[in-house]
Design a protein around this motif. Structure first.
Motif, PDB file in Angstrom:
ATOM      1  N   GLY A 147      13.552  -0.371   2.499  1.00  0.00           N
ATOM      2  CA  GLY A 147      12.656  -1.516   2.069  1.00  0.00           C
ATOM      3  C   GLY A 147      11.410  -1.647   2.472  1.00  0.00           C
ATOM      4  O   GLY A 147      10.525  -2.412   1.953  1.00  0.00           O
ATOM      5  N   ARG A 148      11.273  -0.762   3.453  1.00  0.00           N
ATOM      6  CA  ARG A 148       9.912  -0.922   4.344  1.00  0.00           C
ATOM      7  C   ARG A 148       9.094   0.393   3.968  1.00  0.00           C
ATOM      8  O   ARG A 148       7.915   0.490   4.333  1.00  0.00           O
ATOM      9  N   PHE A 149       9.510   1.417   3.085  1.00  0.00           N
ATOM     10  CA  PHE A 149       9.061   2.488   2.872  1.00  0.00           C
ATOM     11  C   PHE A 149       8.454   3.260   4.041  1.00  0.00           C
ATOM     12  O   PHE A 149       7.571   3.941   4.007  1.00  0.00           O
ATOM     13  N   SER A 150       9.477   3.085   5.016  1.00  0.00           N
ATOM     14  CA  SER A 150       9.117   4.023   6.312  1.00  0.00           C
ATOM     15  C   SER A 150       9.931   5.230   6.150  1.00  0.00           C
ATOM     16  O   SER A 150       9.847   6.257   6.765  1.00  0.00           O
ATOM     17  N   GLU A 151      10.997   5.236   5.153  1.00  0.00           N
ATOM     18  CA  GLU A 151      11.803   6.394   5.064  1.00  0.00           C
ATOM     19  C   GLU A 151      11.900   6.403   3.668  1.00  0.00           C
ATOM     20  O   GLU A 151      12.383   5.465   2.919  1.00  0.00           O
ATOM     21  N   VAL A 152      11.313   7.555   2.956  1.00  0.00           N
ATOM     22  CA  VAL A 152      11.148   7.791   1.687  1.00  0.00           C
ATOM     23  C   VAL A 152      11.659   9.075   1.143  1.00  0.00           C
ATOM     24  O   VAL A 152      11.374  10.038   1.881  1.00  0.00           O
ATOM     25  N   VAL A 153      12.325   9.460   0.060  1.00  0.00           N
ATOM     26  CA  VAL A 153      12.721  10.436  -0.623  1.00  0.00           C
ATOM     27  C   VAL A 153      12.038  10.574  -1.958  1.00  0.00           C
ATOM     28  O   VAL A 153      12.074   9.861  -2.777  1.00  0.00           O
ATOM     29  N   LEU A 154      11.277  11.931  -1.954  1.00  0.00           N
ATOM     30  CA  LEU A 154      10.358  12.211  -3.059  1.00  0.00           C
ATOM     31  C   LEU A 154      10.984  13.270  -3.602  1.00  0.00           C
ATOM     32  O   LEU A 154      11.348  14.233  -2.902  1.00  0.00           O
ATOM     33  N   VAL A 155      11.329  13.368  -4.962  1.00  0.00           N
ATOM     34  CA  VAL A 155      11.882  14.645  -5.582  1.00  0.00           C
ATOM     35  C   VAL A 155      11.063  14.739  -6.933  1.00  0.00           C
ATOM     36  O   VAL A 155      11.200  14.193  -7.588  1.00  0.00           O
ATOM     37  N   GLN A 156      10.631  16.168  -6.875  1.00  0.00           N
ATOM     38  CA  GLN A 156      10.177  16.663  -8.047  1.00  0.00           C
ATOM     39  C   GLN A 156      11.024  17.907  -8.251  1.00  0.00           C
ATOM     40  O   GLN A 156      11.521  18.701  -7.365  1.00  0.00           O
ATOM     41  N   CYS A 157      11.012  18.174  -9.672  1.00  0.00           N
ATOM     42  CA  CYS A 157      11.880  19.248 -10.094  1.00  0.00           C
ATOM     43  C   CYS A 157      11.197  20.254 -11.214  1.00  0.00           C
ATOM     44  O   CYS A 157      10.139  19.699 -11.562  1.00  0.00           O
ATOM     45  N   PHE A 158      11.587  21.545 -11.165  1.00  0.00           N
ATOM     46  CA  PHE A 158      10.858  22.432 -12.165  1.00  0.00           C
ATOM     47  C   PHE A 158      12.037  23.961 -12.107  1.00  0.00           C
ATOM     48  O   PHE A 158      12.821  23.707 -11.224  1.00  0.00           O
ATOM     49  N   LEU A 159      11.843  24.537 -13.283  1.00  0.00           N
ATOM     50  CA  LEU A 159      12.740  25.800 -13.228  1.00  0.00           C
ATOM     51  C   LEU A 159      12.378  26.651 -11.926  1.00  0.00           C
ATOM     52  O   LEU A 159      11.341  26.736 -11.855  1.00  0.00           O
ATOM     53  N   GLU A 160      13.357  27.215 -11.326  1.00  0.00           N
ATOM     54  CA  GLU A 160      13.335  28.084 -10.294  1.00  0.00           C
ATOM     55  C   GLU A 160      12.273  29.198 -10.663  1.00  0.00           C
ATOM     56  O   GLU A 160      11.613  29.568  -9.588  1.00  0.00           O
ATOM     57  N   TYR A 161      12.371  29.782 -11.805  1.00  0.00           N
ATOM     58  CA  TYR A 161      11.534  30.870 -12.005  1.00  0.00           C
ATOM     59  C   TYR A 161      10.111  30.460 -11.648  1.00  0.00           C
ATOM     60  O   TYR A 161       9.218  31.683 -11.541  1.00  0.00           O
ATOM     61  N   GLY A 162       9.573  29.319 -11.775  1.00  0.00           N
ATOM     62  CA  GLY A 162       8.390  28.864 -11.324  1.00  0.00           C
ATOM     63  C   GLY A 162       7.815  29.309 -10.090  1.00  0.00           C
ATOM     64  O   GLY A 162       6.706  29.732  -9.565  1.00  0.00           O
ATOM     65  N   LEU A 163       8.861  29.211  -9.085  1.00  0.00           N
ATOM     66  CA  LEU A 163       8.543  29.874  -7.789  1.00  0.00           C
ATOM     67  C   LEU A 163       8.293  31.299  -7.865  1.00  0.00           C
ATOM     68  O   LEU A 163       7.308  31.766  -6.876  1.00  0.00           O
ATOM     69  N   GLU A 186       0.685  -1.061  -0.138  1.00  0.00           N
ATOM     70  CA  GLU A 186       0.000  -0.070  -0.117  1.00  0.00           C
ATOM     71  C   GLU A 186       0.688   1.434   0.112  1.00  0.00           C
ATOM     72  O   GLU A 186       0.621   2.371  -0.696  1.00  0.00           O
ATOM     73  N   ARG A 187       1.923   1.349   0.910  1.00  0.00           N
ATOM     74  CA  ARG A 187       2.818   2.412   0.855  1.00  0.00           C
ATOM     75  C   ARG A 187       3.528   2.553  -0.444  1.00  0.00           C
ATOM     76  O   ARG A 187       3.503   3.790  -0.961  1.00  0.00           O
ATOM     77  N   ALA A 188       4.268   1.790  -0.891  1.00  0.00           N
ATOM     78  CA  ALA A 188       4.816   1.719  -2.221  1.00  0.00           C
ATOM     79  C   ALA A 188       3.677   2.245  -3.304  1.00  0.00           C
ATOM     80  O   ALA A 188       4.179   3.332  -4.184  1.00  0.00           O
ATOM     81  N   LYS A 189       2.710   1.917  -3.318  1.00  0.00           N
ATOM     82  CA  LYS A 189       1.650   2.214  -4.312  1.00  0.00           C
ATOM     83  C   LYS A 189       1.193   3.658  -4.282  1.00  0.00           C
ATOM     84  O   LYS A 189       1.073   4.602  -4.909  1.00  0.00           O
ATOM     85  N   PHE A 190       0.966   4.067  -3.125  1.00  0.00           N
ATOM     86  CA  PHE A 190       0.374   5.411  -2.545  1.00  0.00           C
ATOM     87  C   PHE A 190       1.718   6.470  -3.046  1.00  0.00           C
ATOM     88  O   PHE A 190       1.466   7.338  -3.587  1.00  0.00           O
ATOM     89  N   ILE A 191       2.704   6.037  -2.416  1.00  0.00           N
ATOM     90  CA  ILE A 191       3.819   7.147  -2.829  1.00  0.00           C
ATOM     91  C   ILE A 191       4.107   7.356  -4.146  1.00  0.00           C
ATOM     92  O   ILE A 191       4.263   8.285  -4.802  1.00  0.00           O
ATOM     93  N   GLY A 192       4.073   6.218  -4.862  1.00  0.00           N
ATOM     94  CA  GLY A 192       4.341   6.405  -6.220  1.00  0.00           C
ATOM     95  C   GLY A 192       3.157   7.271  -7.039  1.00  0.00           C
ATOM     96  O   GLY A 192       3.384   8.167  -7.869  1.00  0.00           O
TER      97      GLY A 192
END
Length: 152
Positions: A58-74, A14-20
């Motif tokens: 392996g347990r999806f209890s520690e997850v690193v998610l990274v999304q990127c976009f051009l800085e000027y978007g901020l 469930e965690r892997a599916k939700f995070i993806g």
């Protein structure tokens, strides 16, 4: 909690599916907002939005998610930039052209809290499942018999 105890395997699935799904959904939402709000003179920002692969233990209890976009978007999200710096009282001696177009922050912060709540619920249900297994009558009898036969 919804009362559905789950196994460790089901919790991890469930965690892997939700995070993806979270990662992909954020990208879709951002792109939709960029198009709806017209934050795309050159479409560079729109084309820059991407999700990098999820890294997780392996347990999806520690997850690193990274999304990127051009800085000027901020700067578009804040309504700041070359003509108007953040915190400016508004009088810059000429008409302000740039307007705040909130394509990023509102949806992102709300979604991060949903992710947090899901992980908390999922891990809680997994823990309850583990604890109920520990006190399962058959397991209790088996472990009691084991310790009777293997006393120190």
């Amino acid at each position: 909690m919804n009362g559905n105890n789950i196994t460790e395997e089901k919790a991890l699935e469930e965690r892997a599916k939700f995070i993806g799904a979270f990662n992909g959904t954020m990208i879709d939402i951002w792109k939709e907002k960029i198009v709806d709000m017209g934050v795309m003179d050159t479409k560079s920002l729109l084309n820059s939005v991407a999700a990098l692969p999820v890294r997780a233990d392996g347990r999806f209890s520690e997850v690193v998610l990274v999304q990127c976009f051009l800085e000027y978007g901020l700067w578009q999200d804040y309504g700041t930039g070359r003509e108007v710096w953040r915190g400016n009282p508004g009088d810059i001696g000429r008409d302000k052209v740039r307007e705040r177009r909130r394509w990023f922050s509102r949806k992102y912060y709300a979604s991060v809290f949903k992710l947090r709540d899901f992980i908390a619920d999922n891990m809680g249900r997994e823990f309850i499942g583990v604890m109920s297994d520990i006190f399962d009558e058959k397991r209790m009898k088996a472990s009691t018999a084991f310790y009777k036969n293997h006393s120190l």
